[in-house]
Every structure is written in structure tokens, then in C-alpha cells.
Design a protein around this motif. Structure first.
Motif, PDB file in Angstrom:
ATOM      1  N   HIS A 129     137.011 -12.079  47.999  1.00  0.00           N
ATOM      2  CA  HIS A 129     136.560 -11.014  47.177  1.00  0.00           C
ATOM      3  C   HIS A 129     135.158 -11.227  46.898  1.00  0.00           C
ATOM      4  CE1 HIS A 129     140.108  -8.454  46.189  1.00  0.00           C
ATOM      5  NE2 HIS A 129     140.828  -9.360  46.567  1.00  0.00           N
ATOM      6  N   VAL A 130     134.700 -12.455  46.571  1.00  0.00           N
ATOM      7  CA  VAL A 130     133.235 -12.729  46.383  1.00  0.00           C
ATOM      8  C   VAL A 130     132.450 -12.543  47.350  1.00  0.00           C
ATOM      9  CG1 VAL A 130     131.883 -14.334  45.681  1.00  0.00           C
ATOM     10  CG2 VAL A 130     133.789 -14.472  44.478  1.00  0.00           C
ATOM     11  N   GLY A 131     132.938 -13.024  48.726  1.00  0.00           N
ATOM     12  CA  GLY A 131     132.055 -12.629  49.871  1.00  0.00           C
ATOM     13  C   GLY A 131     132.279 -11.008  50.193  1.00  0.00           C
ATOM     14  N   GLN A 132     133.138 -10.384  49.853  1.00  0.00           N
ATOM     15  CA  GLN A 132     133.331  -8.980  50.282  1.00  0.00           C
ATOM     16  C   GLN A 132     132.096  -8.212  49.216  1.00  0.00           C
ATOM     17  OE1 GLN A 132     137.032  -6.969  49.839  1.00  0.00           O
ATOM     18  NE2 GLN A 132     136.136  -4.937  49.681  1.00  0.00           N
ATOM     19  N   VAL A 133     132.093  -8.382  47.995  1.00  0.00           N
ATOM     20  CA  VAL A 133     131.286  -7.857  46.843  1.00  0.00           C
ATOM     21  C   VAL A 133     129.621  -8.133  47.364  1.00  0.00           C
ATOM     22  CG1 VAL A 133     130.254  -7.876  44.710  1.00  0.00           C
ATOM     23  CG2 VAL A 133     132.895  -7.800  44.936  1.00  0.00           C
ATOM     24  N   LEU A 134     129.637  -9.474  47.747  1.00  0.00           N
ATOM     25  CA  LEU A 134     128.118  -9.911  48.131  1.00  0.00           C
ATOM     26  C   LEU A 134     127.388  -9.001  49.311  1.00  0.00           C
ATOM     27  CD1 LEU A 134     128.449 -13.865  47.864  1.00  0.00           C
ATOM     28  CD2 LEU A 134     126.931 -12.421  46.576  1.00  0.00           C
ATOM     29  N   ARG A 135     128.544  -8.686  50.365  1.00  0.00           N
ATOM     30  CA  ARG A 135     128.215  -8.271  51.539  1.00  0.00           C
ATOM     31  C   ARG A 135     127.855  -6.602  50.874  1.00  0.00           C
ATOM     32  NH1 ARG A 135     132.431 -11.268  53.403  1.00  0.00           N
ATOM     33  NH2 ARG A 135     131.588 -13.036  54.956  1.00  0.00           N
ATOM     34  N   VAL A 145     136.499 -10.547  39.029  1.00  0.00           N
ATOM     35  CA  VAL A 145     136.217 -11.699  39.074  1.00  0.00           C
ATOM     36  C   VAL A 145     134.811 -11.966  39.972  1.00  0.00           C
ATOM     37  CG1 VAL A 145     136.297 -14.311  39.750  1.00  0.00           C
ATOM     38  CG2 VAL A 145     138.174 -12.939  38.391  1.00  0.00           C
ATOM     39  N   ALA A 146     135.042 -11.199  41.145  1.00  0.00           N
ATOM     40  CA  ALA A 146     134.132 -11.215  42.218  1.00  0.00           C
ATOM     41  C   ALA A 146     132.680 -10.465  41.832  1.00  0.00           C
ATOM     42  CB  ALA A 146     134.600 -10.659  43.450  1.00  0.00           C
ATOM     43  N   GLU A 147     132.946  -9.370  40.841  1.00  0.00           N
ATOM     44  CA  GLU A 147     131.828  -8.771  40.731  1.00  0.00           C
ATOM     45  C   GLU A 147     131.064  -9.431  39.503  1.00  0.00           C
ATOM     46  OE1 GLU A 147     133.130  -4.785  39.305  1.00  0.00           O
ATOM     47  OE2 GLU A 147     133.652  -4.299  41.435  1.00  0.00           O
ATOM     48  N   THR A 148     131.716 -10.175  38.642  1.00  0.00           N
ATOM     49  CA  THR A 148     131.348 -11.025  37.501  1.00  0.00           C
ATOM     50  C   THR A 148     130.588 -12.052  38.167  1.00  0.00           C
ATOM     51  OG1 THR A 148     132.945 -10.233  35.901  1.00  0.00           O
ATOM     52  CG2 THR A 148     131.483 -12.498  35.601  1.00  0.00           C
ATOM     53  N   ALA A 149     131.145 -12.834  39.120  1.00  0.00           N
ATOM     54  CA  ALA A 149     130.317 -13.860  39.948  1.00  0.00           C
ATOM     55  C   ALA A 149     129.156 -13.620  40.630  1.00  0.00           C
ATOM     56  CB  ALA A 149     131.311 -14.522  40.990  1.00  0.00           C
ATOM     57  N   VAL A 150     129.204 -12.315  41.331  1.00  0.00           N
ATOM     58  CA  VAL A 150     127.943 -11.977  41.856  1.00  0.00           C
ATOM     59  C   VAL A 150     126.927 -11.381  40.911  1.00  0.00           C
ATOM     60  CG1 VAL A 150     127.155 -10.366  43.647  1.00  0.00           C
ATOM     61  CG2 VAL A 150     129.305 -11.224  44.165  1.00  0.00           C
TER      62      VAL A 150
END
Length: 308
Positions: A15-21, A199-204
Motif C-alpha cells: 500500500h505504501v508503494g501504491q500511494v507513493l506512485r 497507514v500508507a497515506e500517513t507514511a507518505v
């Protein structure tokens, strides 16, 4: 930005990778086993600093998103094993990241470290090896990174969601229980809960802002009764959830701790003290307000429901 995601094929890493892209950043995915979308195979538990530096070269930031099983009983003493799995890889990773000039990082941590700060009288680090190592992971990872590489620690509660065939490691037993004919009986208390997407949005966000603080996160706070009722409803087995007396929960978990001790084994979260956590309201405020239901239904799908 160009970001290296360690554990990129896992639930949160994907999910982190997806949000980053989606936000226009470049992603390099690292994992222990080959999966679609994984760029490099690396076992972080054994990789040296010199082996990690070429992977990190040319990147702006790094996300550490591997997971650990804190409930698996191991022969005593367990601290060296947990430190080897949880702390040492992060120290090597951020030592290498600092040497390569990275400027931002994220560690996926545990909300137990948040409650250790909030309730020092609970003596969580003293009683639970897993929590002790999570605290050391954050402290020593940041020390290795140094002042020019701020590292945010996302303090994760129960995470709902799916990434391909990857699900939360605790989801299977609850799924089988919710679908069974066994009565649903839970203790008082409850937990914070969050979606992998949240979580991914918060991390990015933390990466883009180069934040370096502890970030406890929750989309919703759920009592155990609410959580099991919603899981049962999601799988198409809506029914009443009963209340397990606190004394019964404490006796069962302490009995499990005594049984482990007889076998000279121990878990990262000590069952002799786990009842104290289970019966507490492990809630995080404020919540994000993001919807949890879509991730809950992904985690616990109803086979009779029409396709979305």
C-alpha cells in the motif's frame, strides 16, 4: 522523491508503494521472497551495511515495513532472538541510509510503544520482550540515522486490508471463528484499528514532510465486542457477541503463561500479563476519520455478497 520500501510485497509495504506512485514518486521494492513488483530480493536479517548501501544509493528515503510475530513461543531466552529480528536490521538499514545521504525515513512500529509512553506504570517494556524491542528499534534506528535523516515511527494498531493474497497475520483465526458455529464471546476492553491504505497515506505524508516524530494512528477505536460483531457481519454471519468475564480471561491467559514456562518457552507478548492489555481500552486519539469498513470487508469477505 525516490523511495526504497523494505517489505514492499507485504500488506503495508504494498500500500505504501501504491500511494507513493499515485503521488508521482519513484519506488524501489525490496522483499525477502520473490513476488510481482519486487525489484530486489534481500534478507534484511542477514544483510550487512555494505550490502545495503548499493540498494539505498540514489534514493531520497526509505520505509521499513516488515512484520514480526510477537505471539510465537520460543525457547528462553527470547530477547536475543527478538533483538536480532526487530532491532539489528533497522540499525544496519539506517546506518547505511545515513552513509548514502538519505534525507527521510519511516519505520512501521507498534502502538504498544505509544501506550508505554502514555502509561509508564504498566511497565510494558519490562514485562514484554516484544515491546522492549520495539522501543529499542525506534531509539536505536534514529540514533543510527543521525540528525540529518529524520525517521518517523508509525505506531500501528490492528491493521485491516488486503494486498493481493496478503492479509493481516491475525486475520485467519478471527475469520474462521466468525464463520463457525462457535459462540462469539470476548472480554471487555478494545483496540484502535486502521486500514492499510490509511497507514500508507500517513507514511507518505511523513516522507514528503520529512517528519521525524512518533505517529500513533487510528481510523476508529473499537471495543472487542464491536470489532467481532462487525467481522461477523462482514462474513455474512451476523450474530450476538457475548461478554467473557474478566476473571475468566485473566485465568486463561495466565494459565497459558504458566504452561509456556513449564516448557521453558516465552512469547514476545507475555501471556501472564496479556490480560491486562486485553482488558484495557487501547484507544488512540484523535482518530483520522477515514472509513474503516472497506478495509474490514476486504479482510473478511462475504462469499455470498455480489462483486463490488
Amino acid at each position: 522523491m525516490r523511495i526504497l520500501v523494505v517489505g514492499g510485497s507485504g500488506l503495508i509495504g504494498a500500500h505504501v508503494g501504491q500511494v507513493l506512485r499515485e503521488r508521482g514518486h519513484d519506488v524501489t521494492s525490496v522483499a525477502r521472497t520473490a513476488n510481482p513488483g519486487v525489484d530486489h530480493l534481500v534478507d534484511l536479517e542477514s544483510a550487512s551495511i555494505d550490502e545495503l548501501r548499493p540498494l539505498l544509493a540514489g534514493h531520497d528515503g526509505v520505509v521499513y515495513a516488515t512484520r514480526n510475530d510477537e505471539q510465537r513461543p520460543l525457547p528462553k531466552p527470547i530477547y536475543p532472538v527478538f533483538r536480532h529480528d526487530i532491532v539489528d536490521p533497522v540499525v544496519r538499514l539506517f546506518t547505511a541510509a545515513r552513509a548514502e545521504g538519505l534525507t527521510r525515513g519511516v519505520i512501521m512500529g507498534s502502538y504498544y510503544t505509544y501506550f508505554d509512553r502514555l502509561h509508564p506504570q504498566w511497565r510494558l517494556a519490562e514485562r514484554h520482550t516484544y515491546i522492549r524491542c520495539r522501543i529499542e528499534q525506534a531509539q536505536e534506528g534514529r540514533a543510527a540515522a543521525g540528525p540529518d535523516l529524520p525517521v518517523a515511527v508509525i505506531e500501528l494498531p490492528f491493521v485491516f486490508g488486503r494486498a493481493g493474497d496478503r492479509l493481516p497475520n491475525w486475520a485467519g483465526p478471527l475469520d474462521r471463528w466468525a464463520r463457525s458455529r462457535t459462540p462469539l464471546v470476548v472480554p471487555t476492553g478494545g483496540t484502535a484499528a486502521v486500514s492499510a491504505r490509511s497507514v500508507a497515506e500517513t507514511a507518505v505524508d511523513a516522507l514528503e514532510q520529512a517528519r521525524g516524530e512518533d505517529i500513533p494512528i487510528a481510523d476508529e477505536n473499537l471495543t472487542w465486542t464491536e470489532m467481532m460483531a462487525r467481522i461477523a457481519e462482514a462474513v455474512g454471519r451476523r450474530r450476538r457477541v457475548g461478554r467473557l468475564p474478566a476473571g475468566v480471561a485473566k485465568a486463561a491467559l495466565r494459565g497459558g503463561g504458566a504452561f509456556q514456562a513449564l516448557g521453558r518457552k516465552e512469547s514476545g507478548v507475555n501471556p501472564s500479563y496479556l490480560a491486562d492489555l486485553m482488558l484495557a481500552e487501547l484507544f488512540v486519539e484523535p482518530t483520522t476519520g477515514r472509513p474503516l469498513d472497506p478495509a474490514l470487508r476486504e479482510t473478511f469477505p462475504d462469499p455470498s455478497a455480489p462483486p463490488a
